[in-house]
Design a protein around this motif. Structure first.
Motif, PDB file in Angstrom:
ATOM      1  N   UNK A   1       0.823   5.574   1.109  1.00 45.72           N
ATOM      2  CA  UNK A   1       0.134   6.616   1.868  1.00 45.72           C
ATOM      3  C   UNK A   1       0.884   7.925   1.629  1.00 45.72           C
TER       4      UNK A   1
ATOM      5  N   UNK B   1       8.854   9.551   7.913  1.00 51.44           N
ATOM      6  CA  UNK B   1       8.661   8.096   7.947  1.00 51.44           C
ATOM      7  C   UNK B   1       8.906   7.589   6.528  1.00 51.44           C
TER       8      UNK B   1
ATOM      9  N   UNK C   1       4.965  17.594  13.881  1.00 46.74           N
ATOM     10  CA  UNK C   1       3.806  16.968  13.257  1.00 46.74           C
ATOM     11  C   UNK C   1       4.181  16.062  12.109  1.00 46.74           C
ATOM     12  N   UNK C   2       3.676  14.838  12.156  1.00 43.76           N
ATOM     13  CA  UNK C   2       3.766  13.927  11.025  1.00 43.76           C
ATOM     14  C   UNK C   2       2.350  13.722  10.520  1.00 43.76           C
ATOM     15  N   UNK C   3       2.131  13.991   9.238  1.00 45.44           N
ATOM     16  CA  UNK C   3       0.771  13.833   8.736  1.00 45.44           C
ATOM     17  C   UNK C   3       0.698  12.761   7.655  1.00 45.44           C
ATOM     18  N   UNK C   4      -0.458  12.169   7.548  1.00 44.97           N
ATOM     19  CA  UNK C   4      -0.693  11.042   6.639  1.00 44.97           C
ATOM     20  C   UNK C   4      -2.057  11.209   5.995  1.00 44.97           C
ATOM     21  N   UNK C   5      -2.091  11.019   4.672  1.00 48.41           N
ATOM     22  CA  UNK C   5      -3.353  11.140   3.946  1.00 48.41           C
ATOM     23  C   UNK C   5      -3.515   9.960   3.002  1.00 48.41           C
ATOM     24  N   UNK C   6      -4.765   9.586   2.728  1.00 50.06           N
ATOM     25  CA  UNK C   6      -4.988   8.455   1.825  1.00 50.06           C
ATOM     26  C   UNK C   6      -4.429   8.764   0.436  1.00 50.06           C
TER      27      UNK C   6
ATOM     28  N   UNK D   1       0.840  -1.197   0.000  1.00 53.44           N
ATOM     29  CA  UNK D   1       0.000   0.000   0.000  1.00 53.44           C
ATOM     30  C   UNK D   1       0.876   1.248   0.000  1.00 53.44           C
TER      31      UNK D   1
END
Lengths: 377, 377
Positions: free
Chosen positions: B235, B242, B290-295, B233
């Motif tokens: 992201x 990461x 801040x670590x951000x994750x989006x689909x 997958x």
């Protein structure tokens, strides 16, 4: 099949251990202990058929003895020791006792060359040097089953121990993280017990709010992983998704993540070295969307600062820190002192007690008793 | 000491390989290649004293031959093959060539039982089955030196391969991530080349913006780690901290993090299995905060969708995908097509070419040439 000897079966961790092994043929509970929750204990005995059970007092033991004539029973400290050392069939002591009562049974189990899955922080905090020496001498496995140390343990598999630069323990900040020091003065028990991410016992929930829990974990990590205190850092991570990290000297950081769910580190320890399938909810970072990290604030959380100090002093001082904190939290939960009195009590104890270098187990247990007695009486 | 045979020495990765080993006595550059940057190539030869050097064409070779009479020289495809297979002293091929030219030298080195550190994605994308079969047969080590696959490789050390639930490749979203599909129509070359987190070559920077780079990485991961496409997958993670993750079947996710710095995965591969100290900047999460994750959005990034499709079709289709994309990006960089034409060209190629199952290396190289020829001429 692994034989388990489960101390603290009716507590939060104990119950989750039982949930993980429920319906599995991989484990046999040979013995267990619980303190006083006889209603729950009765159900556990009926379901898991232990051969030996230890309870808190004679009265409860006599009730259960009548109900389960095929089970051997004991009670009190002696019963707990018997539950830890029961049978010669090897296997794993699962120590989920809360507090200093967990120490002696762990020592006895290791001496019997029994592996230990350790949820009882006090064991390593109070007697880390004695325990790690015994573990090496006996050649047993000592595995952590709290989320932070399990995370570090997993991350350490990606390098060699001498390549570790630092470990970073994450801390949610606990139930009162949004309150100023000033507001902490008037915090009530109910408010302090409301942890945002984890469902846990009362003692550890208060310890999360004061950061004493992270302090105990820092000392535990020092002994468990053989790291200097300058290599053990903490960071505030409100979401409790990253359970801890290891930075290697090549500037690569390994992290272990999951939804906050104690059954994951519990299952990891129980099945180690295998990772087995489960039906726990899956972490989807794109759903969480944000992981945040903030510097630890030692002014806001003086009990963490004191833990580093006690840890560096070594000797009996970690045990003093632990005893004073445990007694103070008990007073707070009994409504006898205010929230900020906890740190004052611990600081006073650390100043009042003279350190002993290379203490014996008896020295440690004696100072534990003395410090608690002074505070509670 | 490890002997290195470095292909693509003047490129972005090649230069960083040299930076990592500069001043170290752990490595010896036995041979190297570069295409046409003779000014930089000259400095590298003077500093690292390779025994054999291959350049792009005869003209440059003749110039350098005069300057370095003690060095053996070659040029073109033949020279590249000789650089990859030079000497019988074992060691590591470091393949940092950009594009399909990297495939044949890798095959030749593996056949010579030479270990491979692979920055050339095309090798595995075009001929993953052939390469992995050869690697198994020769018993050599094949290590990735891009950040994502290095991260996965490190995370995999914390469990067994059959325990992997999925891997999650992170994608920054590239230089145009804040633009709508509509705005992409008019995107210029300069804008597309401005990557927010990484300093890289032009081809890969465009591939990051179209997400074709992630598509190539998905196919690469399929072969490198032996995982089904349903287990791979992606992201969106704008911060590029990461670098990728592995989820095991126990619902534990392991992640590898660092500041965006290619020298970290390069050093990891060069020194593997050791992690050695360096003076790269340290990642402090409490500074990043801040670590951000989006689909992942497959509508926004159709080239990623097509990569999965080509990967699942297998045979020569990954090579078709790679060739069409490479040619289209070249046209875009030459100012001959618009940004969104890249995906149209790739889609057309995937529809037009008939698949071949179990292709030979010759089949793959032929289709690579054919597809590129059709698009470029």
């Amino acid at each position: 099949m692994k034989n388990l000897y489960l101390l603290g079966a009716t507590g939060s961790i104990g119950q989750q251990v039982l949930e993980v092994i429920r319906g599995k043929t991989d484990f046999k509970i040979k013995s267990l202990s619980f303190h006083s929750n006889i209603a729950l204990g009765r159900k556990i005995i009926a379901e898991f058929h232990p051969e030996y059970v230890s309870v808190g007092d004679l009265h409860n033991m006599l009730i259960l003895k009548d109900e389960f004539p095929d089970v051997l029973f004991g009670y009190g400290e002696d019963g707990l020791m018997k539950a830890a050392t029961y049978s010669n069939d090897g296997g794993y002591l699962v120590n989920a006792v809360v507090g200093s009562a967990g120490l002696k049974p762990t020592v006895a189990a290791i001496k019997k060359k029994r592996n230990v899955l350790l949820a009882n922080k006090e064991t390593l905090v109070m007697a880390g040097e004695i325990i790690t020496r015994l573990v090496r001498a006996s050649g047993v496995i000592l595995l952590p089953i709290d989320s932070e140390h399990s995370a570090v343990f997993q991350c350490l598999k990606t390098g060699n121990n001498h390549e570790v630069a630092r470990i970073i323990l994450t801390a949610s900040g606990g139930s009162l993280r949004n309150l100023s020091r000033d507001k902490l003065k008037k915090v009530g028990i109910k408010e302090a017990l409301r942890h945002p991410n984890w469902q846990m016992g009362a003692k550890i929930t208060i310890d999360s709010a004061t950061m004493a829990n992270k302090g105990l974990e820092v000392i535990e990590a020092h002994f468990l992983f053989g790291l200097g205190y300058e290599q053990i850092e903490t960071v505030i991570h409100p979401e409790s998704i990253v359970h801890s990290m290891v930075e290697f000297q090549d500037n690569s950081i390994m992290a272990q993540m999951s939804l906050p769910n104690m059954r994951i580190p519990i299952q990891y320890a129980l099945y180690y070295p295998e990772r087995v399938k489960n039906n726990f909810p899956q972490l989807r970072l794109e759903t969480i969307q944000n992981l945040s990290f903030f510097p630890m604030n030692f002014e806001r959380y003086p009990l963490l600062r004191m833990a580093y100090k006690a840890g560096r002093m070594n000797g009996i001082m970690p045990a003093v820190y632990n005893a004073a904190n445990a007694a103070a939290v008990q007073l707070f939960l009994d409504g006898k002192i205010s929230f900020l009195d906890i740190e004052t009590i611990v600081e006073t104890a650390l100043n009042d007690i003279k350190n002993i270098e290379n203490p014996s187990l008896e020295d440690i247990l004696a100072v534990n008793k003395k410090v608690k007695g002074r505070i509670l009486n």
